[in-house]
Design a protein around this motif. Structure first.
Motif, PDB file in Angstrom:
ATOM      1  N   ILE A  83       0.997  -1.234  -0.054  1.00 26.69           N
ATOM      2  CA  ILE A  83       0.086   0.033  -0.013  1.00 26.69           C
ATOM      3  C   ILE A  83       0.916   1.251  -0.031  1.00 26.69           C
ATOM      4  CG2 ILE A  83      -1.767   1.400   1.221  1.00 26.69           C
ATOM      5  CD1 ILE A  83      -2.517  -1.323   2.287  1.00 26.69           C
ATOM      6  N   THR A  84       0.790   2.028  -1.230  1.00 28.30           N
ATOM      7  CA  THR A  84       1.893   2.971  -1.224  1.00 28.30           C
ATOM      8  C   THR A  84       1.271   4.511  -0.955  1.00 28.30           C
ATOM      9  OG1 THR A  84       1.367   3.537  -3.719  1.00 28.30           O
ATOM     10  CG2 THR A  84       2.963   1.821  -2.988  1.00 28.30           C
ATOM     11  N   LYS A  85      -0.108   4.691  -0.849  1.00 32.87           N
ATOM     12  CA  LYS A  85      -0.576   6.007  -0.556  1.00 32.87           C
ATOM     13  C   LYS A  85      -2.037   5.842  -0.042  1.00 32.87           C
ATOM     14  CE  LYS A  85      -1.900  10.351  -2.927  1.00 32.87           C
ATOM     15  NZ  LYS A  85      -1.883  11.109  -4.149  1.00 32.87           N
ATOM     16  N   ILE A  86      -2.357   6.764   0.796  1.00 32.04           N
ATOM     17  CA  ILE A  86      -3.596   6.537   1.448  1.00 32.04           C
ATOM     18  C   ILE A  86      -4.276   8.003   1.525  1.00 32.04           C
ATOM     19  CG2 ILE A  86      -5.037   6.188   3.844  1.00 32.04           C
ATOM     20  CD1 ILE A  86      -2.767   4.236   4.624  1.00 32.04           C
ATOM     21  N   ASP A  87      -5.617   7.882   0.854  1.00 30.22           N
ATOM     22  CA  ASP A  87      -6.193   9.246   1.051  1.00 30.22           C
ATOM     23  C   ASP A  87      -7.351   9.430   2.172  1.00 30.22           C
ATOM     24  OD1 ASP A  87      -7.468  11.560   0.041  1.00 30.22           O
ATOM     25  OD2 ASP A  87      -7.823  11.259  -1.843  1.00 30.22           O
ATOM     26  N   TRP A  88      -6.851   9.684   3.060  1.00 34.60           N
ATOM     27  CA  TRP A  88      -8.017   9.975   4.046  1.00 34.60           C
ATOM     28  C   TRP A  88      -9.249  10.460   3.606  1.00 34.60           C
ATOM     29  CZ3 TRP A  88      -6.693   6.184   7.349  1.00 34.60           C
ATOM     30  CH2 TRP A  88      -5.524   5.743   7.389  1.00 34.60           C
ATOM     31  N   ASN A  89      -9.211  11.487   2.799  1.00 28.87           N
ATOM     32  CA  ASN A  89     -10.439  12.255   2.382  1.00 28.87           C
ATOM     33  C   ASN A  89     -10.878  12.008   0.851  1.00 28.87           C
ATOM     34  OD1 ASN A  89     -10.805  13.628   5.123  1.00 28.87           O
ATOM     35  ND2 ASN A  89      -8.808  14.562   4.716  1.00 28.87           N
ATOM     36  N   ALA A  90     -10.719  10.856   0.578  1.00 28.60           N
ATOM     37  CA  ALA A  90     -10.870  10.439  -1.055  1.00 28.60           C
ATOM     38  C   ALA A  90     -12.066  10.829  -1.311  1.00 28.60           C
ATOM     39  CB  ALA A  90     -10.613   9.037  -1.330  1.00 28.60           C
ATOM     40  N   ARG A  91     -12.194  11.325  -2.481  1.00 33.47           N
ATOM     41  CA  ARG A  91     -13.600  12.006  -3.081  1.00 33.47           C
ATOM     42  C   ARG A  91     -14.439  10.751  -3.556  1.00 33.47           C
ATOM     43  NH1 ARG A  91     -13.315  16.861  -7.081  1.00 33.47           N
ATOM     44  NH2 ARG A  91     -15.449  16.528  -7.034  1.00 33.47           N
ATOM     45  N   GLU A  92     -13.950   9.851  -3.839  1.00 30.20           N
ATOM     46  CA  GLU A  92     -14.451   8.412  -4.398  1.00 30.20           C
ATOM     47  C   GLU A  92     -13.952   7.514  -3.670  1.00 30.20           C
ATOM     48  OE1 GLU A  92     -14.439   7.834  -8.818  1.00 30.20           O
ATOM     49  OE2 GLU A  92     -12.997   9.425  -8.771  1.00 30.20           O
ATOM     50  N   ALA A  93     -14.876   6.835  -2.635  1.00 22.47           N
ATOM     51  CA  ALA A  93     -14.763   5.826  -1.873  1.00 22.47           C
ATOM     52  C   ALA A  93     -14.079   4.852  -2.275  1.00 22.47           C
ATOM     53  CB  ALA A  93     -16.072   5.314  -1.162  1.00 22.47           C
ATOM     54  N   ASN A  94     -14.090   4.238  -3.659  1.00 19.43           N
ATOM     55  CA  ASN A  94     -13.538   3.010  -4.143  1.00 19.43           C
ATOM     56  C   ASN A  94     -12.147   3.408  -4.667  1.00 19.43           C
ATOM     57  OD1 ASN A  94     -14.066   4.130  -6.724  1.00 19.43           O
ATOM     58  ND2 ASN A  94     -15.994   3.100  -6.676  1.00 19.43           N
ATOM     59  N   LYS A  95     -11.456   4.753  -4.360  1.00 16.83           N
ATOM     60  CA  LYS A  95     -10.403   4.922  -4.694  1.00 16.83           C
ATOM     61  C   LYS A  95      -9.634   5.577  -3.432  1.00 16.83           C
ATOM     62  CE  LYS A  95     -10.825   5.829  -9.667  1.00 16.83           C
ATOM     63  NZ  LYS A  95     -10.890   6.572 -10.563  1.00 16.83           N
ATOM     64  N   ALA A  96      -9.580   4.971  -2.437  1.00 13.58           N
ATOM     65  CA  ALA A  96      -9.166   5.448  -0.939  1.00 13.58           C
ATOM     66  C   ALA A  96      -7.851   5.235  -0.751  1.00 13.58           C
ATOM     67  CB  ALA A  96     -10.088   4.610   0.086  1.00 13.58           C
ATOM     68  N   PHE A  97      -7.158   4.333  -1.382  1.00 17.35           N
ATOM     69  CA  PHE A  97      -5.705   3.869  -1.408  1.00 17.35           C
ATOM     70  C   PHE A  97      -5.024   3.346  -2.495  1.00 17.35           C
ATOM     71  CE2 PHE A  97      -7.863   0.699   1.095  1.00 17.35           C
ATOM     72  CZ  PHE A  97      -7.123  -0.479   0.537  1.00 17.35           C
ATOM     73  N   VAL A  98      -3.829   3.452  -3.029  1.00 15.95           N
ATOM     74  CA  VAL A  98      -3.246   3.046  -3.830  1.00 15.95           C
ATOM     75  C   VAL A  98      -2.174   1.621  -3.819  1.00 15.95           C
ATOM     76  CG1 VAL A  98      -1.600   3.597  -5.736  1.00 15.95           C
ATOM     77  CG2 VAL A  98      -3.022   5.402  -4.789  1.00 15.95           C
ATOM     78  N   ILE A  99      -2.237   0.815  -4.543  1.00 13.21           N
ATOM     79  CA  ILE A  99      -1.609  -0.375  -4.254  1.00 13.21           C
ATOM     80  C   ILE A  99      -0.704  -0.725  -5.435  1.00 13.21           C
ATOM     81  CG2 ILE A  99      -3.381  -1.420  -2.838  1.00 13.21           C
ATOM     82  CD1 ILE A  99      -4.110  -3.210  -5.060  1.00 13.21           C
ATOM     83  N   GLU A 100       0.485  -1.419  -4.973  1.00 16.19           N
ATOM     84  CA  GLU A 100       1.502  -1.845  -6.259  1.00 16.19           C
ATOM     85  C   GLU A 100       1.794  -3.371  -5.893  1.00 16.19           C
ATOM     86  OE1 GLU A 100       5.658  -0.531  -8.188  1.00 16.19           O
ATOM     87  OE2 GLU A 100       5.023   0.490  -6.423  1.00 16.19           O
ATOM     88  N   VAL A 101       1.597  -3.991  -6.920  1.00 16.58           N
ATOM     89  CA  VAL A 101       2.152  -5.631  -6.782  1.00 16.58           C
ATOM     90  C   VAL A 101       3.291  -5.488  -6.840  1.00 16.58           C
ATOM     91  CG1 VAL A 101       1.737  -7.828  -8.075  1.00 16.58           C
ATOM     92  CG2 VAL A 101      -0.241  -6.190  -8.093  1.00 16.58           C
ATOM     93  N   THR A 102       3.958  -6.228  -5.859  1.00 21.58           N
ATOM     94  CA  THR A 102       5.425  -6.631  -5.678  1.00 21.58           C
ATOM     95  C   THR A 102       5.717  -8.154  -5.833  1.00 21.58           C
ATOM     96  OG1 THR A 102       5.251  -6.803  -3.369  1.00 21.58           O
ATOM     97  CG2 THR A 102       5.737  -4.800  -4.325  1.00 21.58           C
TER      98      THR A 102
END
Length: 353
Positions: A280-299
């Motif tokens: 999990i590389t980034k978290i948006d605590w106030n995301a405007r779209e609930a289904n884009k609340a955090f960013v993930i990257e496959v490792t």
């Protein structure tokens, strides 16, 4: 994201291009494969069973959805489009004159029986109900409205969780009509067993996808769908043994417990449900779209080798961190298939509690 299916008799072959963005994972089920049924009565109400397996979806709209209008030639060869400024894409036709309408067949039958030159259409437009009067075109093929409509949607999605009341959540985003991009208003829906046959690896500019087969019949029904929301689809699973075997219940993480760092996603792109490493590389605590609340990257090198990252068809795949279910995959970055978005599990659980 979810994947659409196309019919050939009762056999449905999925060409895995996706129109909504997402994720689908696969756990093939065979009769008698699971010797021991998972009983949801054994699950504490504060725990959930993570999913990761794919299911076939069949959704019936609540009324007949308007896609658009078209010109129709009358018996004299004159093109007419009487409904052009009366109905809008995304409207739902729920009645014609005094007849209640629920399907395309009912709409076609009501129009075919009509003897008058005009009819009153009863529409639902967002939260408003309204009546419009429109001319019927008397064509060589019979009476026509000149309106494109649909009354169902089929596809493939991934189960995210099962709770103690046999309620499930899946996808992490809503199912939208591919022509209007409107969230489908559903009246009914069903889950079916399915299997994935092939995977097209994601690459820059092309998120890839999956190919699979499903038979829509009563024998393959797993449960029902009663909600299609911006944060996923929800309903009840009746045949738990057909989806869940050895999966252990885990706590659902509170929003504040989610953090950047190592995590896993659970899906079955290899043919069985497995965990794959991500960050999990980034978290948006106030995301405007609930289904884009955090960013993930496959490792995980294995997953990258199988799919190239997050292919279309993987939305709904559970995300676990520190032994807890924290959310689900929802979208893939088109220009970088190794990266995507996730939704907090709490946003999904709100729809079943």
């Amino acid at each position: 994201m979810w994947v659409k299916w196309y019919r050939r008799g009762v056999l449905i072959v999925l060409v895995a291009f996706m129109l909504l963005g997402g994720s689908y994972c696969f756990l093939e089920w065979k009769q008698g494969q699971f010797e021991q049924e998972v009983s949801t009565s054994e699950i504490d109400e504060n725990l959930v069973i993570p999913g990761g397996m794919p299911v076939g979806l069949y959704l019936e709209t609540d009324g007949v959805m308007v896609l658009g209008t078209e010109a129709v030639e009358d018996a004299d060869g004159i093109a007419k489009e009487p409904a052009r400024h009366l109905v809008k894409p995304g409207d739902y036709i729920v009645g014609v004159d005094e007849k209640e309408i629920g399907t395309k067949k009912e709409l076609q039958a009501a129009v075919a029986r009509e003897e008058a030159s005009e009819v009153v259409l009863h529409l639902r437009r967002e939260e408003e109900y309204l009546d419009v009067k429109t001319e019927l075109v008397d064509s060589e093929e019979g009476k026509k409205l000149g309106i494109w409509v649909k009354d169902n949607e089929q596809g493939l999605g991934t189960i995210t969780f099962l709770d103690s009341q046999s309620h499930f959540g899946a996808l992490g985003h809503g199912i939208r009509d591919t022509d209007t991009n409107e969230l489908l208003e559903i009246g009914d829906g069903r889950l079916y067993t399915t299997s994935i046959q092939d995977i097209q690896k994601g690459k820059e500019g092309d998120p890839g996808g999956m190919e699979g087969v499903i038979v829509y019949n009563n024998y393959n029904i797993l449960g029902s769908i009663d909600q299609n929301t911006e944060e996923g689809i929800y309903g009840t699973i009746d045949r738990i043994d057909a989806l869940f075997s050895d999966q252990e219940p885990v706590p659902a993480a509170a929003k504040k417990e989610v953090h950047t760092g190592d995590a896993v996603i659970r899906c079955a792109v290899s043919g069985e449900v497995e965990d794959y490493r991500i960050r999990i590389t980034k978290i948006d605590w106030n995301a405007r779209e609930a289904n884009k609340a955090f960013v993930i990257e496959v490792t995980d090198e294995k997953l990258l080798g199988l799919t190239g990252g997050i292919v279309q068809g993987m939305s709904g795949s559970p995300i676990l961190q520190d032994g807890k279910l924290v959310g689900a995959v929802t979208h893939v970055f088109v220009q970088n298939a190794a990266r995507g978005y996730g939704i907090y599990i709490g946003n999904m659980l709100n729809h079943v509690r």
